[in-house]
Write an enzyme that holds these catalytic residues in place. Structure first.
Site, PDB file in Angstrom:
ATOM      1  N   LYS A  80     -23.665 -17.285   0.532  1.00  0.00           N
ATOM      2  CA  LYS A  80     -23.717 -15.827   0.376  1.00  0.00           C
ATOM      3  C   LYS A  80     -24.476 -15.431  -0.902  1.00  0.00           C
ATOM      4  CE  LYS A  80     -21.637 -14.773   4.236  1.00  0.00           C
ATOM      5  NZ  LYS A  80     -22.344 -14.108   5.340  1.00  0.00           N
ATOM      6  N   TYR A 120     -19.347 -21.690   1.241  1.00  0.00           N
ATOM      7  CA  TYR A 120     -19.494 -20.299   1.690  1.00  0.00           C
ATOM      8  C   TYR A 120     -20.103 -19.450   0.570  1.00  0.00           C
ATOM      9  CZ  TYR A 120     -18.149 -15.878   3.958  1.00  0.00           C
ATOM     10  OH  TYR A 120     -18.152 -14.633   4.549  1.00  0.00           O
ATOM     11  N   SER A 168     -21.245 -10.906   1.525  1.00  0.00           N
ATOM     12  CA  SER A 168     -19.805 -10.969   1.246  1.00  0.00           C
ATOM     13  C   SER A 168     -19.602 -10.693  -0.234  1.00  0.00           C
ATOM     14  CB  SER A 168     -19.283 -12.371   1.563  1.00  0.00           C
ATOM     15  OG  SER A 168     -17.960 -12.536   1.098  1.00  0.00           O
TER      16      SER A 168
HETATM   17  N1  LIG Z   1     -14.177 -11.149   7.991  1.00  0.00           N
HETATM   18  C1  LIG Z   1     -14.323 -11.119   6.681  1.00  0.00           C
HETATM   19  O1  LIG Z   1     -13.350 -11.046   5.910  1.00  0.00           O
HETATM   20  C2  LIG Z   1     -15.678 -11.154   6.061  1.00  0.00           C
HETATM   21  C3  LIG Z   1     -15.809 -10.796   4.725  1.00  0.00           C
HETATM   22  C4  LIG Z   1     -17.057 -10.819   4.133  1.00  0.00           C
HETATM   23  C5  LIG Z   1     -18.161 -11.171   4.869  1.00  0.00           C
HETATM   24  N2  LIG Z   1     -18.017 -11.535   6.180  1.00  0.00           N
HETATM   25  C6  LIG Z   1     -19.226 -11.908   6.917  1.00  0.00           C
HETATM   26  O2  LIG Z   1     -19.373 -11.023   8.007  1.00  0.00           O
HETATM   27  C7  LIG Z   1     -20.059 -11.695   9.062  1.00  0.00           C
HETATM   28  C8  LIG Z   1     -19.252 -11.514  10.350  1.00  0.00           C
HETATM   29  O3  LIG Z   1     -17.965 -12.089  10.167  1.00  0.00           O
HETATM   30  P1  LIG Z   1     -16.749 -11.786  11.147  1.00  0.00           P
HETATM   31  O4  LIG Z   1     -15.534 -11.880  10.321  1.00  0.00           O
HETATM   32  O5  LIG Z   1     -17.026 -10.555  11.924  1.00  0.00           O
HETATM   33  O6  LIG Z   1     -16.824 -13.097  12.078  1.00  0.00           O
HETATM   34  P2  LIG Z   1     -16.442 -13.347  13.588  1.00  0.00           P
HETATM   35  O7  LIG Z   1     -15.448 -12.351  14.088  1.00  0.00           O
HETATM   36  O8  LIG Z   1     -16.123 -14.805  13.648  1.00  0.00           O
HETATM   37  O9  LIG Z   1     -17.829 -13.093  14.374  1.00  0.00           O
HETATM   38  C9  LIG Z   1     -18.903 -13.937  14.182  1.00  0.00           C
HETATM   39  C10 LIG Z   1     -19.978 -13.532  15.176  1.00  0.00           C
HETATM   40  O10 LIG Z   1     -21.141 -14.324  14.942  1.00  0.00           O
HETATM   41  C11 LIG Z   1     -21.558 -14.918  16.170  1.00  0.00           C
HETATM   42  N3  LIG Z   1     -22.249 -16.150  15.835  1.00  0.00           N
HETATM   43  C12 LIG Z   1     -21.783 -17.198  15.123  1.00  0.00           C
HETATM   44  N4  LIG Z   1     -22.709 -18.151  15.043  1.00  0.00           N
HETATM   45  C13 LIG Z   1     -23.818 -17.699  15.706  1.00  0.00           C
HETATM   46  C14 LIG Z   1     -25.089 -18.219  15.972  1.00  0.00           C
HETATM   47  N5  LIG Z   1     -25.443 -19.439  15.566  1.00  0.00           N
HETATM   48  N6  LIG Z   1     -25.978 -17.473  16.675  1.00  0.00           N
HETATM   49  C15 LIG Z   1     -25.627 -16.230  17.103  1.00  0.00           C
HETATM   50  N7  LIG Z   1     -24.427 -15.691  16.879  1.00  0.00           N
HETATM   51  C16 LIG Z   1     -23.525 -16.412  16.190  1.00  0.00           C
HETATM   52  C17 LIG Z   1     -20.247 -15.078  16.952  1.00  0.00           C
HETATM   53  O11 LIG Z   1     -20.391 -15.185  18.356  1.00  0.00           O
HETATM   54  P3  LIG Z   1     -20.606 -16.614  19.089  1.00  0.00           P
HETATM   55  O12 LIG Z   1     -19.579 -17.540  18.502  1.00  0.00           O
HETATM   56  O13 LIG Z   1     -20.407 -16.325  20.543  1.00  0.00           O
HETATM   57  O14 LIG Z   1     -21.994 -17.005  18.775  1.00  0.00           O
HETATM   58  C18 LIG Z   1     -19.582 -13.743  16.616  1.00  0.00           C
HETATM   59  O15 LIG Z   1     -20.150 -12.717  17.400  1.00  0.00           O
HETATM   60  C19 LIG Z   1     -20.225 -13.149   8.617  1.00  0.00           C
HETATM   61  O16 LIG Z   1     -21.509 -13.317   8.066  1.00  0.00           O
HETATM   62  C20 LIG Z   1     -19.185 -13.302   7.529  1.00  0.00           C
HETATM   63  O17 LIG Z   1     -19.559 -14.279   6.593  1.00  0.00           O
HETATM   64  C21 LIG Z   1     -16.807 -11.519   6.804  1.00  0.00           C
END
Ligand SMILES: NC(=O)c1ccc[n+]([C@@H]2O[C@H](COP(=O)([O-])OP(=O)(O)OC[C@H]3O[C@@H](n4cnc5c(N)ncnc54)[C@H](OP(=O)(O)O)[C@@H]3O)[C@@H](O)[C@H]2O)c1
Length: 256
Positions: free
Chosen positions: A165, A161, A148
């Site tokens: 990261k 968080y 991130s």
């Molecule tokens: N969205 C943003 O603005 C943003 C910005 C910077 C970085 N990120 C990073 O990008 C990544 C994805 O974020 P996102 O926004 O796409 O989140 P999201 O839509 O909430 O998706 C999270 C995914 O992770 C899975 N997951 C969570 N815990 C898990 C576990 N213990 N084992 C296996 N799978 C797991 C969830 O499915 P289940 O719940 O079914 O397991 C889901 O598929 C994260 O690392 C986040 O920190 C996001």
């Protein structure tokens, strides 16, 4: 004399096998789509089987090669066993992640441990498991952590968080140093705020939304498509000499 033309290395991933964690939603799903579209066979992992199966079916319906495996990646022996049985994987995209935002003065040990278990511990052992498979098979590969912009800067209500990261950025550099000689590249992608289920509550808060929009120099929040080109670049031979670094998809947030 006419010189030989340098050829742009291929962004295609035909014949490569990828594993994507967090593949049922948001950024992970978009990364799985991008890898499949580029010709990779994709193993999609998340905890919830129903949503994951639907995601994999959607990729297959579009002509991609995708399979789904329900797995909690914080269960390290299960994660290692699965990767060892079904690997080697040429590409890892570790996109599973968790956020529990709130003031640092109020953070509980439970919140800290839950976020660290996914964002640091599972990220570490997912990389290790995939690298072990590659080393055992004598193959090179690309490990990509979805970190991130908060791996480089601080953010309001985001001490835990940010801690996790920043840890991902550190482990990525150290692993890249260790595994470079084996041809295993390790990098992070650092997105700014992207519209996904994870950020829904943040975007519902008008104060936070204003804070975000004021800092993204390109004047808009991110969508998952913004991450897809970055993941293809890092997964493919187009980035053959790139390791131990982070690719910021942050709309200029960190620039100033
Ligand atoms: N969205 C943003 O603005 C943003 C910005 C910077 C970085 N990120 C990073 O990008 C990544 C994805 O974020 P996102 O926004 O796409 O989140 P999201 O839509 O909430 O998706 C999270 C995914 O992770 C899975 N997951 C969570 N815990 C898990 C576990 N213990 N084992 C296996 N799978 C797991 C969830 O499915 P289940 O719940 O079914 O397991 C889901 O598929 C994260 O690392 C986040 O920190 C996001």
């Amino acid at each position: 004399m006419i010189p030989d033309l340098p050829r742009t290395p291929s962004f295609r991933l035909d014949g490569r096998r990828a594993i994507v964690t967090g593949a049922s939603s948001g950024i992970g799903f978009a990364c799985a789509c991008a890898l499949a579209e580029a010709g990779s066979e994709v193993m999609m992992v998340a905890r919830g089987a129903a949503r994951l199966d639907e995601a994999a079916a959607a990729i297959r319906a579009a002509g991609g090669a995708a399979r789904a495996q329900a797995l909690d990646i914080t269960d390290i022996p299960a994660l290692q066993g699965f990767v060892s049985a079904r690997g080697p994987f040429d590409v890892l995209v570790n996109a599973a992640g968790l956020a529990r935002h709130g003031p640092a003065l109020d953070t509980t040990e439970e919140d800290f441990d839950a976020v660290a278990a996914v964002n640091i511990r599972a990220a570490y052992f997912a990389a290790q498991a995939v690298a072990r498979g590659l080393v055992a098979a004598g193959k090179t590969g690309s490990i990509i952590q979805i970190s991130s912009q908060m791996g480089h800067v601080g953010g309001i209500d985001r001490a835990v968080y940010c801690a996790t990261k920043h840890a991902v950025e550190g482990m990525t550099k150290a692993m890249a140093m260790e595994w470079g000689a084996k041809g295993i590249r390790v990098n992070t992608i650092c997105p700014t705020f992207i519209r996904t289920p994870l950020t829904e509550s943040t975007f519902r808060n008008p104060e936070r939304r204003a804070w975000i929009e004021a800092r993204i120099k390109l004047g808009r929040v991110g969508v998952v498509e913004d991450v897809m080109g970055a993941v293809l670049y890092l997964a493919s031979d187009a980035s053959a000499l790139v390791t131990g670094t982070s690719l910021r998809v942050d709309g200029g947030w960190i620039a100033g």
